[in-house]
Motif scaffolding. Structure first.
Motif, mmCIF file in Angstrom:
data_model
loop_
_atom_site.group_PDB
_atom_site.id
_atom_site.type_symbol
_atom_site.label_atom_id
_atom_site.label_comp_id
_atom_site.label_asym_id
_atom_site.label_seq_id
_atom_site.Cartn_x
_atom_site.Cartn_y
_atom_site.Cartn_z
ATOM 1 N N ILE A 63 -23.496 -79.770 -29.024
ATOM 2 C CA ILE A 63 -24.188 -78.684 -28.334
ATOM 3 C C ILE A 63 -23.771 -77.409 -29.032
ATOM 4 O O ILE A 63 -22.584 -77.137 -29.218
ATOM 5 N N GLN A 64 -24.778 -76.650 -29.475
ATOM 6 C CA GLN A 64 -24.547 -75.358 -30.102
ATOM 7 C C GLN A 64 -24.620 -74.281 -29.030
ATOM 8 O O GLN A 64 -25.543 -74.274 -28.213
ATOM 9 N N VAL A 65 -23.636 -73.383 -29.036
ATOM 10 C CA VAL A 65 -23.598 -72.269 -28.090
ATOM 11 C C VAL A 65 -24.089 -71.036 -28.830
ATOM 12 O O VAL A 65 -23.507 -70.644 -29.847
ATOM 13 N N ARG A 66 -25.154 -70.444 -28.334
ATOM 14 C CA ARG A 66 -25.792 -69.306 -29.004
ATOM 15 C C ARG A 66 -25.894 -68.118 -28.063
ATOM 16 O O ARG A 66 -25.967 -68.280 -26.848
ATOM 17 N N PRO A 67 -25.948 -66.920 -28.631
ATOM 18 C CA PRO A 67 -26.072 -65.730 -27.789
ATOM 19 C C PRO A 67 -27.442 -65.653 -27.129
ATOM 20 O O PRO A 67 -28.406 -66.245 -27.607
ATOM 21 N N ARG A 68 -27.508 -64.885 -26.070
ATOM 22 C CA ARG A 68 -28.797 -64.541 -25.456
ATOM 23 C C ARG A 68 -29.275 -63.265 -26.139
ATOM 24 O O ARG A 68 -28.543 -62.281 -26.215
ATOM 25 N N THR A 82 -20.956 -67.686 -33.688
ATOM 26 C CA THR A 82 -22.305 -68.220 -33.562
ATOM 27 C C THR A 82 -22.695 -69.092 -34.743
ATOM 28 O O THR A 82 -22.523 -68.669 -35.874
ATOM 29 N N PRO A 83 -23.286 -70.271 -34.508
ATOM 30 C CA PRO A 83 -23.254 -70.917 -33.202
ATOM 31 C C PRO A 83 -21.910 -71.603 -32.964
ATOM 32 O O PRO A 83 -21.350 -72.204 -33.877
ATOM 33 N N GLY A 84 -21.430 -71.505 -31.761
ATOM 34 C CA GLY A 84 -20.258 -72.272 -31.370
ATOM 35 C C GLY A 84 -20.646 -73.737 -31.281
ATOM 36 O O GLY A 84 -21.795 -74.055 -30.989
ATOM 37 N N THR A 85 -19.714 -74.611 -31.543
ATOM 38 C CA THR A 85 -19.986 -76.048 -31.505
ATOM 39 C C THR A 85 -19.151 -76.718 -30.433
ATOM 40 O O THR A 85 -17.939 -76.540 -30.390
ATOM 41 N N ILE A 86 -19.814 -77.497 -29.585
ATOM 42 C CA ILE A 86 -19.132 -78.377 -28.628
ATOM 43 C C ILE A 86 -19.321 -79.787 -29.183
ATOM 44 O O ILE A 86 -20.452 -80.283 -29.286
ATOM 45 N N ASP A 87 -18.228 -80.410 -29.570
ATOM 46 C CA ASP A 87 -18.276 -81.744 -30.177
ATOM 47 C C ASP A 87 -18.462 -82.833 -29.132
ATOM 48 O O ASP A 87 -18.097 -82.665 -27.965
ATOM 49 N N SER A 88 -18.971 -83.985 -29.598
ATOM 50 C CA SER A 88 -19.264 -85.085 -28.674
ATOM 51 C C SER A 88 -18.012 -85.697 -28.050
ATOM 52 O O SER A 88 -18.108 -86.320 -26.995
ATOM 53 N N ASP A 89 -16.853 -85.505 -28.650
ATOM 54 C CA ASP A 89 -15.641 -86.109 -28.081
ATOM 55 C C ASP A 89 -14.809 -85.128 -27.259
ATOM 56 O O ASP A 89 -13.726 -85.473 -26.794
ATOM 57 N N TYR A 90 -15.307 -83.914 -27.019
ATOM 58 C CA TYR A 90 -14.592 -82.931 -26.192
ATOM 59 C C TYR A 90 -14.945 -83.150 -24.728
ATOM 60 O O TYR A 90 -16.117 -83.278 -24.380
ATOM 61 N N ARG A 91 -13.948 -83.172 -23.867
ATOM 62 C CA ARG A 91 -14.179 -83.399 -22.437
ATOM 63 C C ARG A 91 -13.650 -82.277 -21.548
ATOM 64 O O ARG A 91 -13.681 -82.372 -20.328
ATOM 65 N N GLY A 92 -13.156 -81.200 -22.140
ATOM 66 C CA GLY A 92 -12.668 -80.083 -21.344
ATOM 67 C C GLY A 92 -13.809 -79.219 -20.839
ATOM 68 O O GLY A 92 -14.987 -79.506 -21.062
ATOM 69 N N GLU A 93 -13.453 -78.145 -20.171
ATOM 70 C CA GLU A 93 -14.473 -77.241 -19.635
ATOM 71 C C GLU A 93 -15.233 -76.554 -20.761
ATOM 72 O O GLU A 93 -14.635 -76.079 -21.736
ATOM 73 N N LEU A 94 -16.538 -76.498 -20.621
ATOM 74 C CA LEU A 94 -17.385 -75.725 -21.531
ATOM 75 C C LEU A 94 -17.155 -74.252 -21.241
ATOM 76 O O LEU A 94 -17.379 -73.795 -20.111
ATOM 77 N N LYS A 95 -16.656 -73.537 -22.234
ATOM 78 C CA LYS A 95 -16.471 -72.097 -22.103
ATOM 79 C C LYS A 95 -17.261 -71.415 -23.215
ATOM 80 O O LYS A 95 -17.402 -71.965 -24.304
ATOM 81 N N VAL A 96 -17.754 -70.238 -22.927
ATOM 82 C CA VAL A 96 -18.560 -69.471 -23.864
ATOM 83 C C VAL A 96 -17.745 -68.263 -24.304
ATOM 84 O O VAL A 96 -17.412 -67.412 -23.481
ATOM 85 N N ILE A 97 -17.404 -68.211 -25.596
ATOM 86 C CA ILE A 97 -16.664 -67.057 -26.109
ATOM 87 C C ILE A 97 -17.651 -65.917 -26.305
ATOM 88 O O ILE A 97 -18.611 -66.039 -27.081
ATOM 89 N N LEU A 98 -17.425 -64.829 -25.592
ATOM 90 C CA LEU A 98 -18.278 -63.644 -25.720
ATOM 91 C C LEU A 98 -17.452 -62.484 -26.245
ATOM 92 O O LEU A 98 -16.252 -62.388 -25.974
ATOM 93 N N ILE A 99 -18.120 -61.578 -26.958
ATOM 94 C CA ILE A 99 -17.500 -60.347 -27.440
ATOM 95 C C ILE A 99 -18.431 -59.183 -27.117
ATOM 96 O O ILE A 99 -19.651 -59.335 -27.147
ATOM 97 N N ASN A 100 -17.829 -58.058 -26.789
ATOM 98 C CA ASN A 100 -18.590 -56.849 -26.481
ATOM 99 C C ASN A 100 -18.559 -55.930 -27.704
ATOM 100 O O ASN A 100 -17.569 -55.263 -27.962
ATOM 101 N N HIS A 101 -19.657 -55.896 -28.439
ATOM 102 C CA HIS A 101 -19.797 -54.980 -29.577
ATOM 103 C C HIS A 101 -20.399 -53.649 -29.142
ATOM 104 O O HIS A 101 -20.628 -52.776 -29.974
#
Length: 153
Positions: A63-68, A82-101
Motif C-alpha cells: 500500500i502506497q501512502v500518498r498526500p492529499r 512520498t510515496p510511503g510504502t506499507i509492506d505486505s509483512d507489516y502488522r503494526g498500526e498504519l501511520k501516516v507521516i505528515l509534514i507541514n511545509h
C-alpha cells in the motif's frame, strides 16, 4: 474493471468508530484514510498520524501512502517520503507521516482525511551483475540532460 483485491483490516481500540479507508468516486485510484487522533503540526514539524488500523496486505502487493492534493496546495501539508510504502509483512498500526511545509500551524482533528492509500502490485528484482551495460541515446546524461522547463514551450 478488475475484481478488487481483498485486504484484511483490523480496527484498533482508538479507531473503532472511524470509517475504513474508502474511494471517494468510482474512478478514484486512492482511498481516503482518516486520522485517529487530534494533532497540531507547527510549521516545519513532522508527525506520524495514527489511523487506528492495522492491515494484512496480500503477498505481492504494497500500500502506497500518498498526500492529499488539497492539503498540499492549500496548506503545505504533505507526506515527506512520498510515496510511503506499507509492506505486505507489516502488522503494526498504519501511520501516516505528515509534514507541514506551510507558514501556519495546521490542526488535524480525529476523523479528518489525511492521506490517500493506493494498493499496488510489487515485483521484486533479481540483480544480474555485468561488466558493461548496453548503450542508449541518452547514455550517462543525468539531471536536466533531456532539457529544462524552457524546452517544454
Amino acid at each position: 474493471m478488475r475484481d478488487p483485491v481483498s485486504v484484511a483490516v483490523k480496527r484498533l481500540p482508538h479507531g473503532l468508530d472511524l470509517p475504513l479507508p474508502n474511494y471517494a468516486t468510482a474512478g478514484a485510484a486512492g482511498m481516503d484514510a482518516v486520522s485517529a487522533e487530534d494533532v497540531t503540526l507547527e510549521p516545519g514539524a513532522r508527525h506520524a498520524v495514527a489511523t487506528g488500523l492495522s492491515l494484512a496486505i496480500p503477498e505481492g502487493f504494497e500500500i502506497q501512502v500518498r498526500p492529499r492534493s488539497g492539503l498540499a496546495l492549500k496548506h503545505g501539508i504533505t507526506v515527506p517520503n512520498t510515496p510511503g510504502t506499507i509492506d505486505s509483512d507489516y502488522r503494526g498500526e498504519l501511520k501516516v507521516i505528515l509534514i507541514n511545509h506551510g507558514s501556519e500551524p495546521f490542526s488535524i482533528a480525529r476523523g479528518d482525511r489525511v492521506a490517500q492509500l493506493v494498493l499496488a502490485p510489487v515485483v521484486q528484482a533479481a540483480w544480474n551483475e555485468v561488466s558493461e551495460l548496453d548503450d542508449t541515446d541518452r547514455g550517462t546524461g543525468g539531471f536536466g540532460s533531456t532539457g529544462g522547463h524552457a524546452r517544454l514551450g
